[in-house]
Design an enzyme around this catalytic site. Sequence first.
Site, PDB file in Angstrom:
ATOM      1  N   ARG A 152     -16.262   3.491  10.301  1.00 18.24           N
ATOM      2  CA  ARG A 152     -15.486   4.529  10.984  1.00 18.24           C
ATOM      3  C   ARG A 152     -15.572   5.866  10.260  1.00 18.24           C
ATOM      4  O   ARG A 152     -15.672   6.924  10.894  1.00 18.24           O
ATOM      5  CB  ARG A 152     -14.016   4.080  11.076  1.00 18.24           C
ATOM      6  N   SER A 207      -7.822   0.154  -0.322  1.00 19.91           N
ATOM      7  CA  SER A 207      -8.309   1.223   0.540  1.00 19.91           C
ATOM      8  C   SER A 207      -7.269   2.338   0.509  1.00 19.91           C
ATOM      9  O   SER A 207      -6.351   2.381   1.315  1.00 19.91           O
ATOM     10  CB  SER A 207      -8.510   0.715   1.970  1.00 19.91           C
ATOM     11  N   HIS A 238      -4.368  -4.663  -0.367  1.00 22.78           N
ATOM     12  CA  HIS A 238      -4.233  -5.280   0.951  1.00 22.78           C
ATOM     13  C   HIS A 238      -4.728  -6.717   0.929  1.00 22.78           C
ATOM     14  O   HIS A 238      -5.786  -7.033   1.483  1.00 22.78           O
ATOM     15  CB  HIS A 238      -5.040  -4.496   1.979  1.00 22.78           C
ATOM     16  N   CYS A 261       0.828  -1.212   0.000  1.00 22.99           N
ATOM     17  CA  CYS A 261       0.000   0.000   0.000  1.00 22.99           C
ATOM     18  C   CYS A 261       0.864   1.265   0.000  1.00 22.99           C
ATOM     19  O   CYS A 261       1.587   1.491  -0.958  1.00 22.99           O
ATOM     20  CB  CYS A 261      -0.992  -0.021   1.159  1.00 22.99           C
ATOM     21  N   LYS A 321     -12.024   7.931  -2.899  1.00 20.42           N
ATOM     22  CA  LYS A 321     -11.227   6.850  -2.335  1.00 20.42           C
ATOM     23  C   LYS A 321     -11.408   5.569  -3.150  1.00 20.42           C
ATOM     24  O   LYS A 321     -12.535   5.205  -3.498  1.00 20.42           O
ATOM     25  CB  LYS A 321     -11.634   6.603  -0.887  1.00 20.42           C
ATOM     26  N   GLU A 364      -3.627  -8.913   2.692  1.00 24.69           N
ATOM     27  CA  GLU A 364      -3.535  -9.394   4.075  1.00 24.69           C
ATOM     28  C   GLU A 364      -4.772  -9.069   4.909  1.00 24.69           C
ATOM     29  O   GLU A 364      -4.922  -9.575   6.029  1.00 24.69           O
ATOM     30  CB  GLU A 364      -2.288  -8.806   4.756  1.00 24.69           C
TER      31      GLU A 364
END
Length: 305
Positions: A249, A192, A235, A142, A163, A237
Amino acid sequence: MPLRIPDKLPAIDALKRENIFVMDTSRAHAQDIRPLSIVILNLMPLKVTTETDLIRLLSNTPLQMDVTFMKLKSHTPKNTPIEHMMMFYKDFDELRDRKFDGMIITGAPVEHLDYEDVNYWDEVTGIFTWARNHVTSTLYICWAAQAGLYYHYGIPKHHLPRKMFGVFKQYINAPLLPIFRGFDDYFYMPHSRHTEVRREDIETNKALDIIAESPESGVSMVMARKGREFFITGHLEYAPDTLDKEYKRDIGKRDDVDLPQNYYKDNDPANKPVVRWRAHANLLFNNWINYYVYQETPYDINKIG
Protein backbone atom coordinates in the site's frame (compact mmCIF):
# COMPACT_ATOMS: atom_id res chain seq x y z
CA MET A 1 -15.75 -23.22 25.44
CA PRO A 2 -16.81 -21.06 22.50
CA LEU A 3 -16.37 -17.34 22.18
CA ARG A 4 -19.75 -15.62 22.07
CA ILE A 5 -19.82 -12.73 19.62
CA PRO A 6 -22.64 -10.71 18.03
CA ASP A 7 -24.84 -12.41 15.45
CA LYS A 8 -23.77 -11.94 11.80
CA LEU A 9 -20.40 -10.34 12.64
CA PRO A 10 -18.28 -10.82 9.47
CA ALA A 11 -15.46 -12.36 11.48
CA ILE A 12 -17.61 -15.41 12.27
CA ASP A 13 -17.49 -16.91 8.79
CA ALA A 14 -13.79 -16.13 8.33
CA LEU A 15 -12.83 -17.79 11.59
CA LYS A 16 -15.03 -20.84 11.04
CA ARG A 17 -13.14 -21.41 7.79
CA GLU A 18 -9.98 -21.54 9.93
CA ASN A 19 -11.60 -24.19 12.18
CA ILE A 20 -11.75 -21.75 15.08
CA PHE A 21 -14.70 -22.37 17.41
CA VAL A 22 -16.90 -19.30 17.74
CA MET A 23 -20.56 -19.10 18.60
CA ASP A 24 -22.93 -16.28 17.76
CA THR A 25 -25.17 -15.00 20.53
CA SER A 26 -28.34 -16.67 19.25
CA ARG A 27 -26.75 -20.15 19.58
CA ALA A 28 -25.13 -19.66 22.99
CA HIS A 29 -26.48 -21.76 25.86
CA ALA A 30 -26.79 -20.84 29.51
CA GLN A 31 -23.86 -21.89 31.66
CA ASP A 32 -23.54 -22.53 35.36
CA ILE A 33 -20.52 -20.21 35.32
CA ARG A 34 -20.57 -16.54 34.41
CA PRO A 35 -18.98 -15.86 31.01
CA LEU A 36 -16.14 -13.36 31.04
CA SER A 37 -17.10 -9.98 29.65
CA ILE A 38 -14.58 -8.42 27.25
CA VAL A 39 -14.90 -4.99 25.64
CA ILE A 40 -12.85 -3.93 22.60
CA LEU A 41 -12.35 -0.28 21.71
CA ASN A 42 -11.42 -0.63 18.05
CA LEU A 43 -9.68 2.50 16.76
CA MET A 44 -8.15 0.89 13.67
CA PRO A 45 -9.45 2.10 10.29
CA LEU A 46 -10.18 -1.41 8.92
CA LYS A 47 -12.60 -2.52 11.61
CA VAL A 48 -13.49 -5.94 10.22
CA THR A 49 -9.83 -6.93 9.82
CA THR A 50 -9.02 -5.95 13.41
CA GLU A 51 -12.15 -7.66 14.74
CA THR A 52 -11.12 -10.89 13.05
CA ASP A 53 -7.51 -10.66 14.25
CA LEU A 54 -8.49 -10.15 17.89
CA ILE A 55 -11.31 -12.68 17.95
CA ARG A 56 -8.95 -15.26 16.46
CA LEU A 57 -6.71 -14.88 19.50
CA LEU A 58 -9.43 -14.57 22.12
CA SER A 59 -11.12 -17.73 20.89
CA ASN A 60 -8.09 -19.86 21.76
CA THR A 61 -9.10 -20.36 25.38
CA PRO A 62 -11.30 -22.89 27.24
CA LEU A 63 -13.15 -20.03 28.94
CA GLN A 64 -16.43 -18.65 27.63
CA MET A 65 -16.43 -14.94 26.86
CA ASP A 66 -18.95 -12.35 25.75
CA VAL A 67 -17.38 -9.73 23.47
CA THR A 68 -18.68 -6.17 23.12
CA PHE A 69 -17.33 -3.67 20.59
CA MET A 70 -17.07 -0.04 21.66
CA LYS A 71 -16.84 2.99 19.37
CA LEU A 72 -16.23 6.67 19.87
CA LYS A 73 -19.06 9.14 19.59
CA SER A 74 -16.63 11.92 18.64
CA HIS A 75 -15.15 10.11 15.62
CA THR A 76 -16.76 8.61 12.50
CA PRO A 77 -14.58 5.98 10.75
CA LYS A 78 -14.08 6.53 7.01
CA ASN A 79 -13.21 2.97 5.98
CA THR A 80 -16.05 0.98 7.55
CA PRO A 81 -19.71 1.14 6.48
CA ILE A 82 -21.90 3.03 8.92
CA GLU A 83 -24.31 0.07 8.86
CA HIS A 84 -21.58 -2.17 10.28
CA MET A 85 -20.85 0.30 13.06
CA MET A 86 -24.52 0.68 13.96
CA MET A 87 -25.11 -3.07 14.00
CA PHE A 88 -22.09 -4.26 15.97
CA TYR A 89 -20.72 -1.30 17.97
CA LYS A 90 -21.95 0.65 20.97
CA ASP A 91 -21.02 4.20 21.97
CA PHE A 92 -19.07 4.64 25.16
CA ASP A 93 -22.09 6.45 26.63
CA GLU A 94 -24.09 3.22 26.32
CA LEU A 95 -21.45 1.24 28.20
CA ARG A 96 -20.12 3.63 30.83
CA ASP A 97 -22.31 2.17 33.60
CA ARG A 98 -21.22 -1.41 32.89
CA LYS A 99 -18.17 -3.23 34.21
CA PHE A 100 -15.97 -5.63 32.23
CA ASP A 101 -13.48 -8.33 33.08
CA GLY A 102 -11.07 -7.36 30.30
CA MET A 103 -10.57 -4.60 27.76
CA ILE A 104 -8.50 -4.24 24.60
CA ILE A 105 -7.75 -0.81 23.12
CA THR A 106 -6.24 -0.92 19.64
CA GLY A 107 -3.86 1.27 17.73
CA ALA A 108 -4.93 4.18 15.54
CA PRO A 109 -3.40 5.90 12.48
CA VAL A 110 -2.74 9.20 14.26
CA GLU A 111 0.91 8.86 15.26
CA HIS A 112 1.92 11.99 13.35
CA LEU A 113 -0.26 14.14 15.60
CA ASP A 114 0.50 15.38 19.08
CA TYR A 115 -1.84 13.57 21.44
CA GLU A 116 -3.84 16.67 22.31
CA ASP A 117 -4.38 17.39 18.60
CA VAL A 118 -6.18 14.07 18.01
CA ASN A 119 -9.82 15.05 17.50
CA TYR A 120 -11.08 12.36 19.88
CA TRP A 121 -8.40 12.78 22.55
CA ASP A 122 -10.78 13.97 25.26
CA GLU A 123 -13.16 11.08 24.73
CA VAL A 124 -10.49 8.40 24.50
CA THR A 125 -8.70 9.61 27.64
CA GLY A 126 -12.04 9.61 29.41
CA ILE A 127 -12.25 5.93 28.49
CA PHE A 128 -8.69 5.36 29.75
CA THR A 129 -9.76 6.79 33.13
CA TRP A 130 -13.04 4.88 33.14
CA ALA A 131 -11.24 1.58 32.50
CA ARG A 132 -9.32 1.85 35.76
CA ASN A 133 -12.53 1.52 37.78
CA HIS A 134 -14.61 -0.59 35.40
CA VAL A 135 -12.19 -3.20 34.00
CA THR A 136 -10.06 -5.85 35.71
CA SER A 137 -7.21 -5.78 33.17
CA THR A 138 -6.66 -3.67 30.03
CA LEU A 139 -4.42 -4.34 27.01
CA TYR A 140 -3.27 -1.18 25.23
CA ILE A 141 -1.90 -1.93 21.73
CA CYS A 142 0.45 0.15 19.51
CA TRP A 143 -0.75 3.80 19.42
CA ALA A 144 -3.05 3.11 22.37
CA ALA A 145 -0.03 1.80 24.32
CA GLN A 146 1.91 5.00 23.69
CA ALA A 147 -1.15 7.15 24.40
CA GLY A 148 -1.94 5.26 27.61
CA LEU A 149 1.63 5.57 28.85
CA TYR A 150 1.54 9.29 28.12
CA TYR A 151 -1.84 9.96 29.67
CA HIS A 152 -1.47 7.82 32.80
CA TYR A 153 2.29 8.17 33.40
CA GLY A 154 3.59 11.14 31.41
CA ILE A 155 5.81 9.03 29.11
CA PRO A 156 6.52 10.98 25.88
CA LYS A 157 6.63 9.51 22.39
CA HIS A 158 9.51 10.15 20.01
CA HIS A 159 9.34 10.29 16.22
CA LEU A 160 11.52 7.83 14.32
CA PRO A 161 13.57 8.80 11.23
CA ARG A 162 12.37 5.62 9.48
CA LYS A 163 9.31 3.51 10.10
CA MET A 164 9.82 0.64 12.56
CA PHE A 165 8.57 -2.02 10.22
CA GLY A 166 8.98 -5.76 10.35
CA VAL A 167 9.13 -8.70 12.75
CA PHE A 168 11.65 -8.36 15.57
CA LYS A 169 13.06 -10.68 18.23
CA GLN A 170 11.91 -9.71 21.74
CA TYR A 171 13.69 -10.65 24.96
CA ILE A 172 11.80 -11.21 28.21
CA ASN A 173 12.92 -9.27 31.28
CA ALA A 174 10.54 -10.95 33.74
CA PRO A 175 10.23 -14.61 32.70
CA LEU A 176 8.41 -15.65 35.89
CA LEU A 177 5.42 -13.39 35.21
CA PRO A 178 2.26 -15.37 34.40
CA ILE A 179 1.85 -13.39 31.16
CA PHE A 180 4.95 -15.24 29.87
CA ARG A 181 4.08 -18.69 31.19
CA GLY A 182 5.12 -21.28 28.61
CA PHE A 183 7.22 -18.80 26.60
CA ASP A 184 10.64 -19.54 25.16
CA ASP A 185 13.65 -17.35 25.98
CA TYR A 186 12.64 -14.96 23.22
CA PHE A 187 9.70 -14.41 20.91
CA TYR A 188 8.91 -12.43 17.78
CA MET A 189 6.55 -9.49 17.41
CA PRO A 190 5.45 -7.56 14.31
CA HIS A 191 5.89 -3.77 14.49
CA SER A 192 4.52 -1.06 12.25
CA ARG A 193 4.95 2.43 13.69
CA HIS A 194 6.58 5.81 13.14
CA THR A 195 7.07 6.67 16.83
CA GLU A 196 8.44 4.99 19.95
CA VAL A 197 8.61 5.15 23.72
CA ARG A 198 12.07 4.89 25.21
CA ARG A 199 13.52 2.87 28.07
CA GLU A 200 15.18 5.90 29.70
CA ASP A 201 11.83 7.70 30.00
CA ILE A 202 9.97 4.68 31.35
CA GLU A 203 12.65 3.87 33.92
CA THR A 204 12.03 7.21 35.65
CA ASN A 205 8.59 6.00 36.74
CA LYS A 206 8.66 3.29 39.41
CA ALA A 207 5.05 2.36 38.65
CA LEU A 208 6.12 0.90 35.31
CA ASP A 209 8.01 -2.30 34.50
CA ILE A 210 9.54 -2.98 31.09
CA ILE A 211 8.85 -6.68 30.76
CA ALA A 212 9.97 -7.29 27.15
CA GLU A 213 12.16 -5.40 24.68
CA SER A 214 14.36 -5.71 21.63
CA PRO A 215 17.76 -4.27 20.69
CA GLU A 216 16.26 -3.53 17.26
CA SER A 217 12.70 -2.36 17.95
CA GLY A 218 13.07 -1.09 21.52
CA VAL A 219 10.51 -1.41 24.31
CA SER A 220 7.76 -3.84 23.37
CA MET A 221 5.83 -4.55 26.59
CA VAL A 222 5.30 -2.53 29.74
CA MET A 223 3.26 -3.64 32.75
CA ALA A 224 1.64 -1.49 35.42
CA ARG A 225 -0.60 -1.98 38.45
CA LYS A 226 0.36 -5.65 38.85
CA GLY A 227 -1.07 -6.56 35.47
CA ARG A 228 -4.17 -4.45 35.48
CA GLU A 229 -2.55 -2.58 32.59
CA PHE A 230 -0.35 -3.91 29.79
CA PHE A 231 1.09 -1.67 27.09
CA ILE A 232 2.18 -3.51 23.92
CA THR A 233 3.93 -1.39 21.29
CA GLY A 234 3.71 -3.96 18.48
CA HIS A 235 1.06 -6.13 16.88
CA LEU A 236 1.04 -9.74 18.01
CA GLU A 237 -2.55 -9.89 16.74
CA TYR A 238 -1.53 -9.31 13.11
CA ALA A 239 -2.48 -11.86 10.47
CA PRO A 240 0.36 -13.31 8.34
CA ASP A 241 -0.28 -10.96 5.39
CA THR A 242 -0.91 -7.68 7.23
CA LEU A 243 2.61 -6.25 6.91
CA ASP A 244 2.66 -7.34 3.26
CA LYS A 245 -0.52 -5.37 2.58
CA GLU A 246 0.85 -2.31 4.38
CA TYR A 247 4.11 -2.46 2.45
CA LYS A 248 2.43 -2.78 -0.94
CA ARG A 249 0.00 0.00 0.00
CA ASP A 250 2.73 2.46 0.99
CA ILE A 251 5.63 1.66 -1.31
CA GLY A 252 6.17 4.55 -3.69
CA LYS A 253 3.71 6.73 -1.75
CA ARG A 254 5.87 7.47 1.30
CA ASP A 255 9.59 8.12 1.55
CA ASP A 256 10.08 6.63 5.04
CA VAL A 257 8.96 3.05 4.44
CA ASP A 258 11.47 0.27 3.80
CA LEU A 259 11.06 -3.43 3.17
CA PRO A 260 9.65 -5.01 6.36
CA GLN A 261 12.56 -6.61 8.18
CA ASN A 262 12.75 -10.32 9.01
CA TYR A 263 9.41 -10.91 7.28
CA TYR A 264 9.62 -12.27 3.75
CA LYS A 265 11.48 -15.50 3.04
CA ASP A 266 15.00 -14.51 1.96
CA ASN A 267 13.93 -10.86 2.38
CA ASP A 268 12.33 -11.07 -1.04
CA PRO A 269 8.83 -9.51 -1.29
CA ALA A 270 8.07 -11.91 -4.14
CA ASN A 271 8.11 -14.69 -1.50
CA LYS A 272 5.51 -15.40 1.16
CA PRO A 273 5.98 -14.03 4.69
CA VAL A 274 7.54 -16.29 7.31
CA VAL A 275 5.11 -16.45 10.24
CA ARG A 276 7.10 -16.69 13.48
CA TRP A 277 4.90 -14.88 16.01
CA ARG A 278 1.58 -16.74 15.91
CA ALA A 279 2.25 -19.36 18.62
CA HIS A 280 3.45 -16.81 21.16
CA ALA A 281 0.59 -14.47 20.26
CA ASN A 282 -1.92 -17.17 21.12
CA LEU A 283 -0.04 -18.00 24.31
CA LEU A 284 0.17 -14.39 25.46
CA PHE A 285 -3.54 -13.71 24.96
CA ASN A 286 -4.39 -17.01 26.63
CA ASN A 287 -2.19 -16.14 29.61
CA TRP A 288 -3.71 -12.67 29.84
CA ILE A 289 -7.23 -14.06 29.89
CA ASN A 290 -6.42 -16.85 32.34
CA TYR A 291 -4.12 -15.15 34.85
CA TYR A 292 -4.98 -11.45 34.72
CA VAL A 293 -8.65 -11.46 33.74
CA TYR A 294 -10.25 -14.73 34.86
CA GLN A 295 -8.30 -15.35 38.06
CA GLU A 296 -8.33 -11.72 39.19
CA THR A 297 -11.92 -10.80 38.43
CA PRO A 298 -14.65 -11.22 41.09
CA TYR A 299 -17.60 -13.50 40.37
CA ASP A 300 -19.86 -10.51 40.91
CA ILE A 301 -18.79 -8.26 38.03
CA ASN A 302 -20.19 -5.21 39.81
CA LYS A 303 -17.41 -5.51 42.38
CA ILE A 304 -14.72 -4.66 39.80
CA GLY A 305 -13.05 -1.40 40.67
